[in-house]
Design a protein around this motif. Structure first.
Motif, short mmCIF file in Angstrom:
data_model
loop_
_atom_site.label_atom_id
_atom_site.label_comp_id
_atom_site.label_asym_id
_atom_site.label_seq_id
_atom_site.Cartn_x
_atom_site.Cartn_y
_atom_site.Cartn_z
N GLY A 55 0.80 -1.23 0.00
CA GLY A 55 0.00 0.00 0.00
C GLY A 55 0.83 1.27 0.00
O GLY A 55 0.31 2.36 -0.25
N TRP A 56 2.12 1.18 0.26
CA TRP A 56 2.98 2.36 0.30
C TRP A 56 3.10 2.96 -1.10
O TRP A 56 3.15 2.25 -2.10
N ARG A 57 3.14 4.30 -1.13
CA ARG A 57 3.44 5.04 -2.36
C ARG A 57 4.47 6.10 -2.03
O ARG A 57 4.36 6.80 -1.03
N GLY A 58 5.47 6.22 -2.87
CA GLY A 58 6.50 7.23 -2.68
C GLY A 58 5.97 8.63 -2.87
O GLY A 58 5.00 8.84 -3.61
N GLU A 59 6.61 9.58 -2.22
CA GLU A 59 6.20 10.98 -2.36
C GLU A 59 6.80 11.62 -3.60
O GLU A 59 6.19 12.48 -4.21
N ARG A 60 8.02 11.21 -3.95
CA ARG A 60 8.71 11.84 -5.08
C ARG A 60 8.15 11.35 -6.41
O ARG A 60 7.92 10.17 -6.60
N LEU A 61 7.98 12.29 -7.31
CA LEU A 61 7.56 11.97 -8.67
C LEU A 61 8.78 11.93 -9.57
O LEU A 61 9.72 12.72 -9.40
N HIS A 62 8.77 11.01 -10.52
CA HIS A 62 9.89 10.84 -11.43
C HIS A 62 9.39 10.91 -12.86
O HIS A 62 8.29 10.46 -13.17
N LEU A 63 10.23 11.44 -13.73
CA LEU A 63 9.90 11.53 -15.15
C LEU A 63 9.68 10.14 -15.72
O LEU A 63 10.29 9.17 -15.28
N LEU A 64 8.81 10.08 -16.71
CA LEU A 64 8.63 8.81 -17.39
C LEU A 64 8.88 8.99 -18.87
O LEU A 64 8.74 10.08 -19.42
N ASP A 65 9.33 7.91 -19.47
CA ASP A 65 9.61 7.90 -20.90
C ASP A 65 8.95 6.64 -21.44
O ASP A 65 9.42 5.53 -21.20
N PHE A 66 7.84 6.83 -22.17
CA PHE A 66 7.10 5.67 -22.68
C PHE A 66 7.95 4.84 -23.64
O PHE A 66 7.63 3.69 -23.90
N GLY A 67 9.04 5.39 -24.11
CA GLY A 67 9.91 4.64 -25.01
C GLY A 67 11.08 3.97 -24.32
O GLY A 67 11.83 3.23 -24.94
N ASP A 68 11.26 4.20 -23.02
CA ASP A 68 12.42 3.65 -22.31
C ASP A 68 12.00 3.17 -20.93
O ASP A 68 12.07 3.90 -19.94
N ASP A 69 11.57 1.92 -20.87
CA ASP A 69 11.10 1.34 -19.61
C ASP A 69 12.19 1.34 -18.53
O ASP A 69 11.94 1.66 -17.37
N GLU A 70 13.41 0.98 -18.92
CA GLU A 70 14.51 0.90 -17.95
C GLU A 70 14.80 2.25 -17.32
O GLU A 70 15.00 2.35 -16.11
N ALA A 71 14.84 3.30 -18.12
CA ALA A 71 15.11 4.63 -17.58
C ALA A 71 13.98 5.08 -16.66
O ALA A 71 14.23 5.69 -15.62
N THR A 72 12.75 4.77 -17.01
CA THR A 72 11.61 5.17 -16.19
C THR A 72 11.61 4.45 -14.86
O THR A 72 11.39 5.05 -13.82
N GLU A 73 11.86 3.14 -14.87
CA GLU A 73 11.82 2.37 -13.64
C GLU A 73 13.05 2.60 -12.77
O GLU A 73 12.97 2.55 -11.55
N GLY A 74 14.19 2.85 -13.37
CA GLY A 74 15.41 3.18 -12.62
C GLY A 74 15.99 2.05 -11.80
O GLY A 74 16.63 2.30 -10.78
N VAL A 75 15.79 0.80 -12.20
CA VAL A 75 16.33 -0.33 -11.44
C VAL A 75 17.85 -0.22 -11.40
O VAL A 75 18.49 -0.03 -12.43
N GLY A 76 18.41 -0.30 -10.21
CA GLY A 76 19.85 -0.22 -10.03
C GLY A 76 20.39 1.20 -9.98
O GLY A 76 21.58 1.39 -9.77
N GLU A 77 19.55 2.19 -10.15
CA GLU A 77 19.99 3.59 -10.12
C GLU A 77 19.87 4.14 -8.69
O GLU A 77 19.14 3.60 -7.86
N SER A 78 20.57 5.22 -8.41
CA SER A 78 20.53 5.81 -7.07
C SER A 78 19.30 6.67 -6.84
O SER A 78 18.98 7.01 -5.70
N THR A 79 18.60 7.03 -7.90
CA THR A 79 17.35 7.78 -7.78
C THR A 79 16.32 7.14 -8.70
O THR A 79 16.68 6.46 -9.65
N GLY A 80 15.07 7.38 -8.42
CA GLY A 80 14.00 6.85 -9.24
C GLY A 80 13.03 6.04 -8.41
O GLY A 80 13.21 5.86 -7.20
#
Length: 185
Positions: A55-80
């Motif tokens: 049920g938790w939802r993060g407060e921070r909003l992150h940009l999304l790119d419908f053409g780049d799933d990896e960049a949007t999800e940010g797995v392994g990144e320090s932010t996202g």
């Protein structure tokens, strides 16, 4: 594909966010993955945030790119969204962040290495570490005073009961503290 923590208790995902800040309802077929909200079959998402099956939802909003799933999800990144979800799991499960675990392990390894070549320096380093660890009582007291943690969570973190945690750290609370009863046991 959802993210699952080591305990299996938390299943994370990037949650779609609409222009008004709300999260869209699942589509008629029950699907709700963020990339489905591209405006073609329903509302268009403008951002994503970390989400969890608990049920938790993060407060921070992150940009999304419908053409780049990896960049949007940010797995392994320090932010996202993924990093936000990992921080949620760490807090929810009382897990020490990976970089802190690595620093502690490196410190122990380095002091052990010193014992072979510079035993007095190793002993001095161990003594300094022990004195620094003594400041945990002040940090624990601060978390109770500011209502960040209860004695139950502190006890769990230190591997003891809430009463034992209060006995160990309770004297750090000053008279006149808003939690004069020492918080929730």
């Amino acid at each position: 594909m959802p993210w699952v923590d080591e305990s299996g208790r938390h299943e994370g995902f990037p949650a779609a966010v609409l222009a008004d800040g709300s999260e869209p309802a699942p589509l008629p077929d029950g699907r709700s993955a963020w990339w489905l909200y591209n405006g073609a079959d329903g509302p268009r998402a403008v951002a994503v945030r970390g989400g969890c099956g608990c049920g938790w939802r993060g407060e921070r909003l992150h940009l999304l790119d419908f053409g780049d799933d990896e960049a949007t999800e940010g797995v392994g990144e320090s932010t996202g969204p993924f990093a936000d979800w990992e921080a949620h799991v760490d807090l929810a499960e009382g897990i020490v962040p990976r970089e802190v675990e690595e620093l502690l392990a490196a410190l122990v390894d380095r002091v052990c290495d010193l014992t072979d070549t510079h035993p007095y320096a190793a002993a001095r380093a161990a003594a300094r570490f022990e004195r620094a660890a003594g400041s945990t009582a002040l940090l624990v007291g601060r978390t109770v005073r500011t209502n960040l943690l209860t004695w139950e969570y502190i006890g769990r973190a230190f591997g003891c009961t809430p009463e034992q945690a209060l006995d160990r750290f309770g004297e750090t609370l000053q008279d006149g503290d808003p939690l004069g009863d020492h918080g929730d046991l």
